[in-house]
Write a protein that holds these residues in place. Sequence first.
Motif, PDB file in Angstrom:
ATOM      1  N   LYS A  69       0.824  -1.215   0.000  1.00  0.00           N
ATOM      2  CA  LYS A  69       0.000   0.000   0.000  1.00  0.00           C
ATOM      3  C   LYS A  69       0.868   1.278   0.000  1.00  0.00           C
ATOM      4  N   SER A 125       4.048   6.880   6.388  1.00  0.00           N
ATOM      5  CA  SER A 125       3.763   7.926   7.379  1.00  0.00           C
ATOM      6  C   SER A 125       2.329   7.765   7.871  1.00  0.00           C
ATOM      7  N   TYR A 126       2.013   8.472   8.935  1.00  0.00           N
ATOM      8  CA  TYR A 126       0.613   8.521   9.376  1.00  0.00           C
ATOM      9  C   TYR A 126      -0.244   9.153   8.285  1.00  0.00           C
ATOM     10  N   THR A 127       0.297  10.163   7.630  1.00  0.00           N
ATOM     11  CA  THR A 127      -0.436  10.881   6.584  1.00  0.00           C
ATOM     12  C   THR A 127      -0.798   9.958   5.434  1.00  0.00           C
ATOM     13  N   SER A 128       0.111   9.070   5.044  1.00  0.00           N
ATOM     14  CA  SER A 128      -0.166   8.163   3.925  1.00  0.00           C
ATOM     15  C   SER A 128      -1.302   7.204   4.273  1.00  0.00           C
ATOM     16  N   ALA A 144      -3.804   8.051   6.381  1.00  0.00           N
ATOM     17  CA  ALA A 144      -5.000   8.906   6.403  1.00  0.00           C
ATOM     18  C   ALA A 144      -5.534   9.172   4.998  1.00  0.00           C
ATOM     19  N   LYS A 145      -4.629   9.252   4.024  1.00  0.00           N
ATOM     20  CA  LYS A 145      -5.031   9.574   2.648  1.00  0.00           C
ATOM     21  C   LYS A 145      -5.725   8.413   1.957  1.00  0.00           C
ATOM     22  N   ASN A 146      -5.590   7.218   2.500  1.00  0.00           N
ATOM     23  CA  ASN A 146      -6.225   6.042   1.896  1.00  0.00           C
ATOM     24  C   ASN A 146      -7.229   5.462   2.888  1.00  0.00           C
ATOM     25  N   PRO A 147      -8.510   5.812   2.747  1.00  0.00           N
ATOM     26  CA  PRO A 147      -9.522   5.359   3.721  1.00  0.00           C
ATOM     27  C   PRO A 147      -9.724   3.852   3.774  1.00  0.00           C
ATOM     28  N   SER A 203      -5.537  12.655  11.298  1.00  0.00           N
ATOM     29  CA  SER A 203      -6.830  12.529  10.594  1.00  0.00           C
ATOM     30  C   SER A 203      -7.115  11.112  10.108  1.00  0.00           C
ATOM     31  N   ILE A 204      -6.476  10.126  10.747  1.00  0.00           N
ATOM     32  CA  ILE A 204      -6.840   8.737  10.464  1.00  0.00           C
ATOM     33  C   ILE A 204      -8.143   8.456  11.206  1.00  0.00           C
ATOM     34  N   GLN A 234     -10.666   3.225  10.528  1.00  0.00           N
ATOM     35  CA  GLN A 234      -9.439   2.671   9.954  1.00  0.00           C
ATOM     36  C   GLN A 234      -8.527   2.045  11.010  1.00  0.00           C
TER      37      GLN A 234
END
Length: 283
Positions: free
Chosen positions: A137, A141-144, A146-149, A169-170, A174
Amino acid sequence: MKLNRLTSALGMLCAIAGLIAQAPSARAETTLQRIQRTGVVRIGYANEKPFAYTLPNGDVTGESPEIAKKIFSKLGVKKVDAVLTEWGSLIPGLQAGRFDVIAAGMYITPQRCKQVAFADPQYQIGDTLLTLPGNPKHLDSYTSVAKNPDVKLAVMAGTVELGYARAASIKDSQILQVPDTTAQLQAVRSHRADAAVGTALTMKDLAAKMPGQVVAVDKFVDDPKHMGYGALAFRKDDTDLRDAVDKQLHAWLGTPDHLKTVAPFGFDKSNVTDKTAAELCRE
């Protein structure tokens, strides 16, 4: 005459009783005094390599228990009894008196500082992810996440990583909360989660258990504020015990004996920090 003497004697007894009542009551024995008198201290830990864990023979080891053994020995306390507890129950267990110290590599955070008294940190460390081989996937990062729900992230309940994930923002939908690192490993292996998050040392240790089946992400992008600082934790009213431990820690951390003690668990001089609990509690 006898009546006067009796009255006088009663008066003296009342006066003495009054003085006794006004005298300060004897102070109860502190935890520090008890463990030094008995030579025994109880530590609470959760199974999480390399910080604290149970060996197959039942012995407890890890960076934090081994440091506790060294420091309490310097205080004249030779026996360290260990109490296994789920991570989320460590602070309640300490407060309830099940053990005297949390020796589990617990991070110092302002929220936890309201509940326990931390010693100064004994290490600093960052996070990373555990994924399937090849990181299908492409998570770094945490951001990566969060960007994929559609991505599921396994997080150990009660850890700071849960807060980091939500702050990034996860969504809770998720997040798969699990009780320990073994459950994190199994969640990724069984595809119930696409990744697990934890300290870099812990995730690398899990990957080493299952070579070829899971991997730790080498290049994890994280907020510098997420650097974790682990320490021993005490009850709020045991500041004398905390201070005694701090005194020994300050003289020992960074010495050859300290580095030799923690080297088997993957720690080295780069993990030594000069941060204090006081400043971390204020952040």
